[in-house]
Design a protein around this motif. Structure first.
Motif, mmCIF file in Angstrom:
data_model
loop_
_atom_site.group_PDB
_atom_site.id
_atom_site.type_symbol
_atom_site.label_atom_id
_atom_site.label_comp_id
_atom_site.label_asym_id
_atom_site.label_seq_id
_atom_site.Cartn_x
_atom_site.Cartn_y
_atom_site.Cartn_z
ATOM 1 N N ASN A 1 82.846 54.048 -56.704
ATOM 2 C CA ASN A 1 84.202 54.435 -56.325
ATOM 3 C C ASN A 1 85.188 53.339 -56.710
ATOM 4 N N SER A 2 86.455 53.681 -56.701
ATOM 5 C CA SER A 2 87.517 52.712 -57.019
ATOM 6 C C SER A 2 87.200 51.961 -58.312
ATOM 7 N N LEU A 3 86.837 52.707 -59.317
ATOM 8 C CA LEU A 3 86.421 52.097 -60.576
ATOM 9 C C LEU A 3 87.551 51.303 -61.216
ATOM 10 N N LYS A 4 87.156 50.225 -61.903
ATOM 11 C CA LYS A 4 88.096 49.355 -62.599
ATOM 12 C C LYS A 4 87.704 49.292 -64.078
ATOM 13 N N PRO A 5 88.646 48.985 -64.950
ATOM 14 C CA PRO A 5 88.299 48.860 -66.374
ATOM 15 C C PRO A 5 87.173 47.860 -66.619
ATOM 16 N N GLU A 6 87.097 46.828 -65.798
ATOM 17 C CA GLU A 6 86.037 45.822 -65.988
ATOM 18 C C GLU A 6 84.658 46.331 -65.585
ATOM 19 N N ASP A 7 84.584 47.524 -65.018
ATOM 20 C CA ASP A 7 83.281 48.140 -64.739
ATOM 21 C C ASP A 7 82.698 48.808 -65.990
ATOM 22 N N THR A 8 83.469 48.863 -67.054
ATOM 23 C CA THR A 8 82.984 49.472 -68.289
ATOM 24 C C THR A 8 81.761 48.732 -68.805
ATOM 25 N N ALA A 9 80.671 49.475 -69.003
ATOM 26 C CA ALA A 9 79.411 48.871 -69.437
ATOM 27 C C ALA A 9 78.375 49.968 -69.629
ATOM 28 N N VAL A 10 77.243 49.588 -70.203
ATOM 29 C CA VAL A 10 76.062 50.438 -70.165
ATOM 30 C C VAL A 10 75.320 50.091 -68.882
ATOM 31 N N TYR A 11 75.024 51.105 -68.096
ATOM 32 C CA TYR A 11 74.360 50.905 -66.811
ATOM 33 C C TYR A 11 72.883 51.275 -66.946
ATOM 34 N N TYR A 12 72.028 50.379 -66.456
ATOM 35 C CA TYR A 12 70.589 50.553 -66.549
ATOM 36 C C TYR A 12 69.967 50.651 -65.159
ATOM 37 N N CYS A 13 69.041 51.555 -65.032
ATOM 38 C CA CYS A 13 68.212 51.671 -63.843
ATOM 39 C C CYS A 13 66.933 50.891 -64.090
ATOM 40 N N ALA A 14 66.415 50.234 -63.050
ATOM 41 C CA ALA A 14 65.190 49.460 -63.193
ATOM 42 C C ALA A 14 64.321 49.619 -61.952
ATOM 43 N N ALA A 15 63.014 49.470 -62.146
ATOM 44 C CA ALA A 15 62.063 49.590 -61.038
ATOM 45 C C ALA A 15 61.149 48.382 -61.010
ATOM 46 N N SER A 16 60.867 47.943 -59.801
ATOM 47 C CA SER A 16 59.970 46.811 -59.605
ATOM 48 C C SER A 16 58.812 47.237 -58.727
ATOM 49 N N THR A 17 57.609 46.862 -59.131
ATOM 50 C CA THR A 17 56.430 47.193 -58.337
ATOM 51 C C THR A 17 56.086 46.093 -57.345
ATOM 52 N N SER A 18 56.776 44.958 -57.444
ATOM 53 C CA SER A 18 56.429 43.866 -56.533
ATOM 54 C C SER A 18 57.646 43.091 -56.042
ATOM 55 N N ARG A 19 58.452 42.580 -56.947
ATOM 56 C CA ARG A 19 59.561 41.735 -56.541
ATOM 57 C C ARG A 19 60.766 42.568 -56.126
ATOM 58 N N PHE A 20 61.615 41.977 -55.337
ATOM 59 C CA PHE A 20 62.846 42.631 -54.887
ATOM 60 C C PHE A 20 63.944 41.598 -55.071
ATOM 61 N N GLY A 21 64.555 41.615 -56.267
ATOM 62 C CA GLY A 21 65.483 40.553 -56.575
ATOM 63 C C GLY A 21 66.669 40.997 -57.392
ATOM 64 N N ARG A 22 67.404 40.004 -57.902
ATOM 65 C CA ARG A 22 68.647 40.244 -58.626
ATOM 66 C C ARG A 22 68.539 39.869 -60.102
ATOM 67 N N ARG A 23 67.381 39.448 -60.529
ATOM 68 C CA ARG A 23 67.221 39.051 -61.923
ATOM 69 C C ARG A 23 66.556 40.167 -62.724
ATOM 70 N N PRO A 24 66.958 40.332 -63.977
ATOM 71 C CA PRO A 24 66.275 41.336 -64.806
ATOM 72 C C PRO A 24 64.763 41.109 -64.863
ATOM 73 N N SER A 25 64.335 39.860 -64.832
ATOM 74 C CA SER A 25 62.906 39.557 -64.906
ATOM 75 C C SER A 25 62.140 39.982 -63.658
ATOM 76 N N ASP A 26 62.839 40.351 -62.593
ATOM 77 C CA ASP A 26 62.181 40.829 -61.379
ATOM 78 C C ASP A 26 61.703 42.275 -61.508
ATOM 79 N N TYR A 27 62.103 42.952 -62.580
ATOM 80 C CA TYR A 27 61.844 44.382 -62.723
ATOM 81 C C TYR A 27 60.909 44.667 -63.888
ATOM 82 N N ASN A 28 59.984 45.609 -63.650
ATOM 83 C CA ASN A 28 58.948 45.909 -64.628
ATOM 84 C C ASN A 28 59.344 47.015 -65.601
ATOM 85 N N TYR A 29 60.134 47.974 -65.120
ATOM 86 C CA TYR A 29 60.439 49.171 -65.911
ATOM 87 C C TYR A 29 61.937 49.384 -65.984
ATOM 88 N N TRP A 30 62.367 49.919 -67.139
ATOM 89 C CA TRP A 30 63.794 50.109 -67.399
ATOM 90 C C TRP A 30 64.059 51.471 -68.010
#
Length: 123
Positions: free
Chosen positions: A84-113
């Motif tokens: 909601n309340s989208l801004k021009p700076e939100d423009t990007a390609v958005y990716y969904c990711a899944a982790s089987t073990s870690r729960f974090g904020r780094r791309p390396s925490d996720y196994n599948y994309w």
């Protein structure tokens, strides 16, 4: 093997809303930690939001806190990102990711994309 397919991207005006969906394959979707990341033109992939396997814990980047909401629907093997309340700076390609073990904020925490979905916000 887990497959993730995003949908719901598109063009929105500043102040508008979009809802992204991430459909996951596999019987153990409920055990995955799910995350959303984005990558703008010329930028590195950055964390947006994450949700625990139970849905009881969520994390957000400061830049989207209060505007975006991550959720999941176990019965449909689907995660969502309400924007909601989208801004021009939100423009990007958005990716969904899944982790089987870690729960974090780094791309390396996720196994599948997923393959990503484009979000463009006009001013």
């Amino acid at each position: 093997q887990v497959q993730l397919v995003e949908s719901g991207g598109g063009l929105a005006q500043a102040g508008g809303s979009l809802r992204l969906s991430c459909a996951a394959s596999g019987r153990t979707f409920s055990s995955y930690r799910m995350g959303w990341f984005r990558q703008g033109p010329g930028k590195e992939r950055e964390f947006v939001a994450a949700i625990s396997w139970s849905g009881g814990t969520t994390y957000y980047a400061d830049s989207v806190k209060g505007r975006f909401t991550i959720s999941r629907e176990i019965a449909k093997n689907t995660a969502y990102l309400q924007m909601n309340s989208l801004k021009p700076e939100d423009t990007a390609v958005y990716y969904c990711a899944a982790s089987t073990s870690r729960f974090g904020r780094r791309p390396s925490d996720y196994n599948y994309w997923g393959q990503g979905t484009q979000v463009t916000v006009s001013s």
